[in-house]
Design an enzyme around this catalytic site. Structure first.
Site, PDB file in Angstrom:
ATOM      1  N   ASP A  89       0.834  -1.202   0.000  1.00  0.00           N
ATOM      2  CA  ASP A  89       0.000   0.000   0.000  1.00  0.00           C
ATOM      3  C   ASP A  89       0.871   1.255   0.000  1.00  0.00           C
ATOM      4  OD1 ASP A  89      -2.359   1.450   0.011  1.00  0.00           O
ATOM      5  OD2 ASP A  89      -2.568   1.426   2.189  1.00  0.00           O
ATOM      6  N   CYS A  97     -26.706 -10.030  -3.097  1.00  0.00           N
ATOM      7  CA  CYS A  97     -26.541  -9.403  -1.778  1.00  0.00           C
ATOM      8  C   CYS A  97     -26.119  -7.941  -1.915  1.00  0.00           C
ATOM      9  CB  CYS A  97     -25.490 -10.165  -0.969  1.00  0.00           C
ATOM     10  SG  CYS A  97     -25.175  -9.463   0.663  1.00  0.00           S
ATOM     11  N   CYS A 149     -21.024  -7.688   5.853  1.00  0.00           N
ATOM     12  CA  CYS A 149     -20.810  -8.690   4.807  1.00  0.00           C
ATOM     13  C   CYS A 149     -20.981 -10.109   5.354  1.00  0.00           C
ATOM     14  CB  CYS A 149     -19.419  -8.533   4.204  1.00  0.00           C
ATOM     15  SG  CYS A 149     -19.043  -9.753   2.921  1.00  0.00           S
TER      16      CYS A 149
END
Length: 355
Positions: free
Chosen positions: A137, A196, A253
Site C-alpha cells: 500500500d 446481496c 458482509c
C-alpha cells in the site's frame, strides 16, 4: 521456462504461510479493464482530494513501469482481524471511540514489507538471485485487481477483496519480480456477492453509490483519514463515534461471519484503543498522542485532524455537562479547523438542552 520455475508456484503458498501470510498467488498482468474503471471513477470525481490517484493512474495499469523488468507479480493476503472489543458494541456506545480494526495495532506497512522481503529472499534461495521490489500500500499499484488476478478472492460490491472462507479482514501486498512464473487462474474464484447488497445498505453515509463503486467524498474512512480541512456538516451526524476509518460495510458482509481473529501479535490492540472513552482521548495533548500512536496506522493523521475527528464524535455523543465542558477547553484552539468542529459540537449539545 525450466522445470524449477514451472513448479515454483506450487511452493509459494507454503513459504508464504510460514511467514504468516494466509495465502499467496501469482497474478497475470492484464489490467486494462481495471484502468478503464479507475479512469471512469476519477472522471466522476469520486477520488475527492486524493490528487495522487489521478497523477499516477496510467502507472497503476503497468507493473513493468513501477519496476523495470517485471514479468510476474506475487500477491499475498495477511489477516488482521484482531481479538478486540466487539465492534458492534463499541459502535452502539456513542461515549466510546470507534477505530477501524486494521489500525489498532502495529503499522501494517512495516509488517507486510518485512515479510515480503523475506519471501523475496526465499525465492532467491530456491531459484537464483532475481530483481524484485515489494509494495505494501505504498505505491500506485492496483493491488485489489492483482489479488483477484492471483486467485486470492473476488472484488466485492464494497470494493474490497473477499475470500470465500475468510471474508475480507486482510491486508494485501505484492512482490514484483523478473522471474517468469505461471499465473494462477483468477476465473477459478467467481464473484460471490450475487444479489446481496448488505454492504450498500449498511454504509452510514451512502458512500457505496453503486455495486463495486465507492464515492470517497462520502466515505467515513476518507473523511477521517485522507481528507484535510473541514468535514461537510451534512455528513458529520452520520459519522457517529467513528474517529479513524469505518468498518460498517465489512461488518455487514455475510462472508465475514466465518472470519477468525488473527493470532498475529503485531495486530493486537494497543493502549485500550479498541474501546476507549472519547473523553479520555480528548484529554491527550500532542506529546501523549505522538507517544501512544507511535508505530501505528493512526499516524496517518496529524494531531489537528485527530482532534477534528474527536470533536465530531463528541458532537454525536450523548449530551452531558462533562462532554460540553471538555469541548469548551478547546473552543479557542489555534487550529481553525479544530475550532470550527468544536463549535459545531458545542452547538449540537446546546441544541440538545445540555446546560
Amino acid at each position: 521456462m525450466n522445470d524449477a520455475v514451472a513448479t515454483l508456484a506450487q511452493d509459494l503458498r507454503g513459504w508464504a504461510r510460514q511467514l504468516g501470510f494466509a495465502d499467496a498467488g501469482v497474478a497475470h498482468l492484464e489490467l486494462g479493464d481495471d484502468l478503464s474503471r479507475l479512469q471512469r471513477w476519477l472522471t466522476l470525481g469520486y477520488h475527492g482530494s486524493m490528487a495522487y490517484m489521478q497523477r499516477h493512474a496510467e502507472l497503476r495499469a503497468d507493473p513493468r513501469r513501477l519496476h523495470a523488468g517485471t514479468l510476474s507479480v506475487i500477491s499475498v493476503r495477511l489477516p488482521y482481524w484482531p481479538d478486540a472489543a466487539d465492534a458492534d458494541t463499541v459502535l452502539a456506545d456513542r461515549s466510546r471511540a470507534y477505530i477501524s480494526r486494521y489500525a489498532l495495532g502495529r503499522d501494517y506497512h512495516r509488517v507486510l514489507r518485512a515479510r515480503l522481503l523475506r519471501l523475496g529472499r526465499r525465492l532467491e534461495q530456491a531459484i537464483r538471485p532475481h530483481g524484485y521490489r515489494v509494495f505494501a500500500d505504498s505505491a500506485p499499484v492496483l493491488e485489489k485487481a492483482l489479488a483477484r488476478n492471483a486467485g486470492l478472492g473476488w472484488i466485492g460490491k464494497h470494493s474490497l477483496v473477499i475470500q470465500r472462507d475468510e471474508g475480507s479482514w486482510f491486508f494485501l501486498g505484492e512482490l514484483f519480480t523478473d522471474l517468469l512464473l505461471p499465473a494462477d487462474d483468477a476465473a477459478a474464484v467467481p464473484d460471490g456477492c450475487g444479489r446481496c447488497s448488505a454492504c450498500m445498505r449498511k454504509c452510514p453515509t451512502g458512500a457505496i453509490v453503486a455495486p463495486y463503486t465507492v464515492d470517497a467524498r462520502r466515505c467515513i474512512s476518507y473523511l477521517t483519514i485522507e481528507h484535510h480541512g473541514s468535514i461537510p456538516e451534512t455528513l458529520r451526524p452520520l459519522m457517529g463515534n467513528r474517529i479513524f476509518g469505518c468498518d460498517d460495510c465489512q461488518l455487514a458482509c455475510p462472508w465475514n461471519r466465518q472470519a477468525q481473529p488473527s493470532r498475529d501479535p503485531d495486530f493486537a490492540p494497543r493502549h485500550g484503543l479498541d474501546a476507549a472513552q472519547l473523553l479520555d482521548l480528548w484529554q491527550w495533548d500532542e506529546a501523549q498522542w505522538l507517544h501512544r500512536t507511535e508505530g501505528m496506522p493512526l499516524r496517518r493523521l496529524d494531531y489537528g485532524r485527530w482532534l477534528r475527528n474527536l470533536a465530531v464524535a463528541l458532537g454525536n455523543a450523548p449530551p452531558s455537562t462533562q462532554v460540553r465542558t471538555a469541548l469548551q477547553t478547546r473552543a479557542e484552539h489555534a487550529d481553525p479547523v479544530v475550532r470550527e468542529h468544536v463549535a459545531w459540537a458545542l452547538a449540537r449539545h446546546q441544541g440538545a438542552g445540555c446546560p
